[in-house]
Design an enzyme around this catalytic site. Structure first.
Site, short mmCIF file in Angstrom:
data_model
loop_
_atom_site.label_atom_id
_atom_site.label_comp_id
_atom_site.label_asym_id
_atom_site.label_seq_id
_atom_site.Cartn_x
_atom_site.Cartn_y
_atom_site.Cartn_z
N LYS A 130 -4.35 0.75 3.17
CA LYS A 130 -4.49 0.55 1.72
C LYS A 130 -5.97 0.37 1.41
CE LYS A 130 -1.69 0.02 -1.87
NZ LYS A 130 -0.31 0.49 -2.04
N ASP A 170 -2.55 4.02 -6.76
CA ASP A 170 -1.85 2.75 -6.91
C ASP A 170 -2.27 2.28 -8.30
OD1 ASP A 170 -0.23 0.72 -5.07
OD2 ASP A 170 -1.62 -0.52 -6.21
#
Ligand code: GLU
Length: 449
Positions: A130, A170
């Site tokens: 991430k 995201d």
């Protein structure tokens, strides 16, 4: 799931807290997984022998960098960029980029940690990672967004690659940002490496359904949860929090499956529309105008805007928290139960606090944890990678059918694993154990690396 970490794993958690001080969201995500893994160690002593859980809690690599950029007035800004390459036992690191002022290393680590298990549950060859930045895109012009993305990618490009690390979107990173990021990667590397990033536009290597996938997937997962309890979404009242990509497409699929979605929200407040949300208007306000949800209520007679309201106070049968971490508290969980809620499915990552999850478990209502229920987004990213690798492009119907099948399989795997470990209907335990098992087996096979 009993809120207790097995004695043999307590020192692992202590080490995580000691080594990552003040990263509270990361501690929370690790704790929740460790609480469910005791029984796996009983059945698989080899995982303890190889220190698999200790290794899983330490990212393989963490990258942090300065992101300098200039705004339209010529003023210079400095943000922090980061990428946590958490685990690559099952495939290249895969996970989104988040641009939001709240971003810090602890948040990116919690997301990366969750992503390992989520990606494993999809059954596709993707590891977990991430990244993101504390950049705030709100109110920025297209040109400012482009300059920021170019600066961010100038630094990150050296750490990426279709066989190394494959980012996507995201919070704060959608199709527009992916375009600027991919453009800069292409320019720096002189390679049209489509598989290096997912969520691309349809005309330049993207996949149909990727935009819809997380929200659709959560709705499919909810449908499966209700089916095991011999009921359905038909005629159910639903509440969705947020109004970003996940929320909008959760609303779309919920409506197609027969539910009436009566509320959504953003950071400014809540829209309550008892007649059922007008999806076309919501898309116009959020996707085209990039405006606040208040603009929706202004144009819709049946809707009311509650500034700074709490979306969980709107009575519903099913709730889909799709905004951000820890947005649904223990008090909200109690409110939902009081109002007759029978199912909660996490569209966002870790939106329910541990107390809320405990309250749902005690009430034995259906609860779908994010790492299973919102895996449709990353699964469809893996489908995009497949299409890129074969230079193919599939139809919407074909891709959606694959997504639905993947979500059904994830639900079944979590459900069966929960049963096999003596925790029937506990999908938190089922998801953690099933995801862990896949990664752990691969880590044992690959040796001490
Ligand atoms: N950010 C999404 C997630 O939380 C998608 C990641 C991806 O497609 O790589 O799973």
């Amino acid at each position: 799931m009993n809120g207790v970490i097995d004695d043999r794993l307590a020192s692992v958690f202590d080490d995580v807290v000691r080594r990552n001080p003040s990263e509270v969201e990361f501690h929370q995500a690790v704790r929740e997984v460790l609480e469910t893994l005791g029984p796996v160690i009983d059945r698989h002593p080899e995982f303890a022998e190889h220190e698999i859980i200790q290794r899983l809690c330490e990212p393989e690599r963490q990258i942090m960098f300065r992101v300098p950029w200039q705004d339209d007035a010529g003023d210079v800004h400095i943000n922090r960029g980061m990428r946590v390459q958490f685990n690559s036992a099952l495939g290249p690191y895969k996970g989104g980029l988040r641009f939001h002022p709240s971003v810090n290393l602890g948040i990116i680590k919690f997301l990366g940690f969750e992503q390992i298990f989520k990606n494993a549950l999809t059954g596709m060859p993707i590891g977990g990672g991430k990244g993101g930045s504390d950049f705030d895109p709100k109110g920025r012009s297209d040109a400012e967004i482009m300059r920021f993305c170019q600066s961010f990618m100038t630094e990150l490009a050296r750490s990426l690659g279709e066989y190394t690390d494959v980012p996507a979107g995201d919070i704060g990173v959608g199709g527009r940002e992916i375009g600027y990021l991919f453009g800069q990667y292409k320019r720096i590397t002189n390679r049209y490496e489509s598989g290096v990033i997912t969520g691309k536009g349809i005309d330049w290597g993207g996949a149909l359904v990727r935009t819809e996938a997380t929200g659709y997937g959560a709705a499919f997962f909810l449908q499966e949860m209700l089916a095991t309890r011999e009921t359905s979404l038909d005629g159910r009242t639903a509440v969705v929090s947020g109004s970003g990509n996940v929320a909008i497409y959760a609303v779309e699929k919920l409506q197609q499956l027969g539910a009436v979605v009566v509320a959504c929200s953003d950071s400014s407040g809540v829209v309550h529309d008892p007649a059922g949300l007008d999806l076309a208007l919501l898309k116009q306000v959020k996707e085209v105008e990039r405006a606040r949800v208040e603009a929706y209520a202004d144009r819709r007679a049946s809707a009311r805007f509650v500034p700074a309201g709490n979306v969980w106070e709107v009575p519903c049968h099913v709730a889909i928290p799709s905004a951000t971490q820890n947005e649904l508290t223990g008090a909200d969980a109690a409110t939902l139960l009081r109002n007759g809620c029978i199912a909660v499915v996490e569209g966002a990552n870790m939106p329910c606090t541990p107390e809320a999850v405990r309250i749902f478990a005690e009430a034995t209502i259906a609860f779908g944890p994010g790492k299973a229920a919102n895996a449709g987004g990353v699964a469809t990213s893996a489908l995009e990678m497949q299409q890129n690798a074969s230079r193919d492009s599939w139809t919407f119907a074909h891709t959606e059918a694959r997504l639905e099948e993947i979500m059904r399989n994830i639900h079944q795997l979590c459900h069966e694993t929960a049963d096999a470990y003596g925790a029937p209907n506990d999908l938190v335990t089922g998801a953690n154990i099933a995801g862990f098992h896949r990664v752990a087996q691969a880590m044992v096979a690959l040796g001490l690396i």
